[in-house]
Design an enzyme around this catalytic site. Structure first.
Site, PDB file in Angstrom:
ATOM      1  N   ARG A 132       0.806  -1.220   0.000  1.00  0.00           N
ATOM      2  CA  ARG A 132       0.000   0.000   0.000  1.00  0.00           C
ATOM      3  C   ARG A 132       0.847   1.282   0.000  1.00  0.00           C
ATOM      4  O   ARG A 132       0.635   2.189  -0.816  1.00  0.00           O
ATOM      5  CB  ARG A 132      -0.911   0.029   1.246  1.00  0.00           C
ATOM      6  CG  ARG A 132      -2.146  -0.776   1.154  1.00  0.00           C
ATOM      7  CD  ARG A 132      -2.527  -1.328   2.519  1.00  0.00           C
ATOM      8  NE  ARG A 132      -1.643  -2.427   2.842  1.00  0.00           N
ATOM      9  CZ  ARG A 132      -1.880  -3.687   2.485  1.00  0.00           C
ATOM     10  NH1 ARG A 132      -3.013  -3.977   1.923  1.00  0.00           N
ATOM     11  NH2 ARG A 132      -1.013  -4.653   2.728  1.00  0.00           N
ATOM     12  N   THR A 133       1.797   1.365   0.922  1.00  0.00           N
ATOM     13  CA  THR A 133       2.541   2.615   1.099  1.00  0.00           C
ATOM     14  C   THR A 133       3.384   2.915  -0.137  1.00  0.00           C
ATOM     15  O   THR A 133       3.413   4.046  -0.630  1.00  0.00           O
ATOM     16  CB  THR A 133       3.427   2.512   2.353  1.00  0.00           C
ATOM     17  OG1 THR A 133       2.632   2.020   3.436  1.00  0.00           O
ATOM     18  CG2 THR A 133       4.014   3.862   2.725  1.00  0.00           C
ATOM     19  N   LYS A 182      24.586  -6.740  -1.705  1.00  0.00           N
ATOM     20  CA  LYS A 182      26.049  -6.928  -1.727  1.00  0.00           C
ATOM     21  C   LYS A 182      26.698  -6.228  -0.534  1.00  0.00           C
ATOM     22  O   LYS A 182      27.920  -6.128  -0.454  1.00  0.00           O
ATOM     23  CB  LYS A 182      26.635  -6.354  -3.020  1.00  0.00           C
ATOM     24  CG  LYS A 182      26.075  -6.969  -4.288  1.00  0.00           C
ATOM     25  CD  LYS A 182      26.614  -6.223  -5.505  1.00  0.00           C
ATOM     26  CE  LYS A 182      25.766  -6.493  -6.727  1.00  0.00           C
ATOM     27  NZ  LYS A 182      26.014  -5.522  -7.803  1.00  0.00           N
ATOM     28  N   ARG A 219      11.314   3.626   3.689  1.00  0.00           N
ATOM     29  CA  ARG A 219      10.851   2.593   4.633  1.00  0.00           C
ATOM     30  C   ARG A 219      12.060   1.736   4.973  1.00  0.00           C
ATOM     31  O   ARG A 219      12.804   1.309   4.079  1.00  0.00           O
ATOM     32  CB  ARG A 219       9.754   1.728   4.031  1.00  0.00           C
ATOM     33  CG  ARG A 219       9.461   0.505   4.907  1.00  0.00           C
ATOM     34  CD  ARG A 219       8.228  -0.219   4.525  1.00  0.00           C
ATOM     35  NE  ARG A 219       7.043   0.538   4.913  1.00  0.00           N
ATOM     36  CZ  ARG A 219       5.815   0.007   4.955  1.00  0.00           C
ATOM     37  NH1 ARG A 219       5.620  -1.256   4.630  1.00  0.00           N
ATOM     38  NH2 ARG A 219       4.786   0.741   5.312  1.00  0.00           N
ATOM     39  N   HIS A 269       5.043   5.610  11.611  1.00  0.00           N
ATOM     40  CA  HIS A 269       4.477   5.510  10.257  1.00  0.00           C
ATOM     41  C   HIS A 269       3.528   6.712  10.109  1.00  0.00           C
ATOM     42  O   HIS A 269       2.309   6.550  10.093  1.00  0.00           O
ATOM     43  CB  HIS A 269       3.744   4.180  10.111  1.00  0.00           C
ATOM     44  CG  HIS A 269       3.434   3.785   8.691  1.00  0.00           C
ATOM     45  ND1 HIS A 269       3.606   4.619   7.614  1.00  0.00           N
ATOM     46  CD2 HIS A 269       2.963   2.611   8.184  1.00  0.00           C
ATOM     47  CE1 HIS A 269       3.245   3.980   6.510  1.00  0.00           C
ATOM     48  NE2 HIS A 269       2.856   2.765   6.831  1.00  0.00           N
TER      49      HIS A 269
HETATM   50  N1   CP Z   1      -0.271  -0.011   5.933  1.00  0.00           N
HETATM   51  C1   CP Z   1       0.928  -0.325   5.395  1.00  0.00           C
HETATM   52  O1   CP Z   1       1.969   0.239   5.727  1.00  0.00           O
HETATM   53  O2   CP Z   1       0.857  -1.290   4.431  1.00  0.00           O
HETATM   54  P1   CP Z   1       2.083  -1.769   3.537  1.00  0.00           P
HETATM   55  O3   CP Z   1       3.047  -2.484   4.433  1.00  0.00           O
HETATM   56  O4   CP Z   1       1.475  -2.682   2.492  1.00  0.00           O
HETATM   57  O5   CP Z   1       2.711  -0.545   2.927  1.00  0.00           O
END
Ligand code: CP
Length: 337
Positions: free
Chosen positions: A54-55, A82, A104, A134
Site C-alpha cells: 500500500r505505502t 552486496k 521505509r 508511520h
Molecule cells: N499499511 C501499510 O503500511 O501497508 P504496507 O506495508 O502494504 O505498505
C-alpha cells in the site's frame, strides 16, 4: 516543515493543514484528468528496504499525480544485497537529484538518521521505520475518521477540522506497531481519546507515558467505552520468533480475546467504523465478516492514502500552505506515468 519523520512532530495546525490539503487533493482525483502539474521537474525517490504494498504504491501514485519524476528503489535486487550501506545508497540516489526521499526501513530511526546526515539534500518522508513511526498512515487514518465521523455527515458536530471528543480503540499487537505509536500521537494532537487494547504481553514497556488509556479487555472497551472507531492492528508474526512467539498461547486464544468478529461488530455503536492498516491476517485479528462488512473502511483507507501523500509531498516540495487545488492545471493523460 522540512521533513516528515514522526507524527509526534506535527502541531495541531500542521496536521490540520495536511488533512485540509488532502481534502483538496482528493477533490482533484474525482476528475477525469487526475494529474496536476504541481511538482513537474521535481524528483521523488521511493527508497524501500522493507516490503510494502500500500505505502509504496500510493507514494508512487501520489508523486506521479503531481507530475514528479519518480525513482523506485527496492533493497531486494539492489546492491544492498552486496552489503552497500544506507549512506552509500543515499549518496547514489542524491547523485540522481532527489528532491524528496520516501524511506521505509526495518531499523527504527533510519529516516531520522538520513534527515540529519546530509547524505541527501531533499525532504525525507518516513514511510515506516521498524516498530517506531508511520506518520502518513496515521494521517490517512485521521483523514478517514474525519470523513466518516466529523462535521457534515458525521456523528460529531464540530468544526470539521479536528477529532475532538472521538473515542478510538486501537486493538492488537501494539508492541510491534509503528501504526499504533503514530496514531496515538496524532489522534491525541487532534483531540481524540484513544484506548489501546492488547494482551499484557503485547503492550510496550513505558506505555503509561503515552497520551492514552490501556485495557486488556476488548469486550469491556466495546461495552463501556462505546468507541466511535475500532482500529485493528496486524499481528506482526514476522517480528515474533514463531506463530505467537510466546506473546499469546495460541492463535485461537488471541482471536477469542482480541479478534474483531461478527459478535463484537454487532456490539459496537451503530455509527462506529472499523479500520485496519493492512495487510490483514483474516481469521486472526479480524474475521472475514468484520473485514468485509459495510462498516469496514479498509479499502477506503488505501484510497485516502493517495490524497494524504499527495498533500504531504505538495507541502514539502511546492513551498508551503497555498491552495494546491484552487487553480490546478491538469496535464495531458498522455504524460508518462
Ligand atoms: N499499511 C501499510 O503500511 O501497508 P504496507 O506495508 O502494504 O505498505
Amino acid at each position: 516543515m522540512k521533513h516528515l519523520l514522526s507524527a509526534g512532530d506535527l502541531t495541531r495546525d500542521e496536521a490540520v493543514l495536511i488533512l485540509d490539503t488532502a481534502g483538496q487533493m482528493a477533490a482533484t482525483q474525482a476528475r477525469e484528468i487526475k494529474k496536476l502539474p504541481t511538482l513537474r521537474g521535481r524528483t521523488v525517490v521511493n527508497l524501500f528496504f522493507e516490503d510494502s504494498t500500500r505505502t509504496r504504491i500510493s507514494f508512487e501514485t501520489a508523486a506521479k499525480r503531481l507530475s514528479a519524476d519518480v525513482i523506485n528503489f527496492s533493497a531486494k535486487g539492489s546492491s544492498v544485497s552486496k552489503g552497500e550501506s544506507l549512506k552509500d545508497t543515499a549518496l547514489t540516489l542524491q547523485a540522481m537529484g532527489a528532491d524528496a526521499v520516501v524511506i521505509r526501513h526495518q531499523a527504527s530511526g533510519a529516516p531520522q538518521t538520513l534527515a540529519a546526515s546530509g547524505w541527501t539534500h531533499g525532504a525525507v518522508v518516513n514511510a515506516g521505520d521498524g516498530t517506531h513511526q508511520h506518520p502518513t498512515q496515521a494521517l490517512l487514518d485521521a483523514y478517514t475518521l474525519r470523513r466518516h465521523l466529523v462535521g457534515a455527515g458525521g456523528t460529531r458536530d464540530t468544526t470539521g477540522r479536528d477529532l475532538d471528543g472521538l473515542h478510538v480503540a486501537i486493538v492488537g499487537d501494539v508492541l510491534h506497531s509503528r501504526v499504533a505509536r503514530s496514531n496515538v500521537q496524532l489522534l491525541h494532537t487532534l483531540g481524540a481519546q484513544v484506548t489501546l487494547v492488547a494482551p499484557p504481553t503485547l503492550v510496550p514497556v513505558g506505555v503509561e507515558a503515552w497520551p492514552c488509556d490501556v485495557s486488556y479487555r476488548l469486550d469491556d472497551v466495546i461495552a463501556d467505552g462505546k468507541p466511535d472507531a475500532v482500529m485493528m492492528l496486524r499481528v506482526q508474526r514476522e517480528r515474533m520468533s514463531s506463530a505467537g512467539g510466546g506473546f499469546f498461547p495460541s492463535p485461537l486464544e488471541y482471536t477469542r480475546g482480541y479478534g474483531l468478529d461478527a459478535r463484537r461488530l454487532e456490539a459496537l455503536p451503530e455509527h462506529a467504523i472499523v479500520l485496519h492498516p493492512g495487510p490483514m491476517n483474516r481469521g486472526l485479528e479480524i474475521s472475514a465478516d468484520a473485514a468485509d462488512s459495510p462498516r469496514a473502511v479498509i479499502v477506503e483507507q488505501v484510497a485516502n492514502g493517495v490524497a494524504v501523500r499527495m498533500a504531504v509531498l505538495y507541502l514539502l516540495l511546492a513551498g508551503g500552505p497555498t491552495t494546491p487545488a484552487a487553480t490546478p492545471q491538469p496535464t495531458s493523460n498522455r504524460s508518462a506515468e
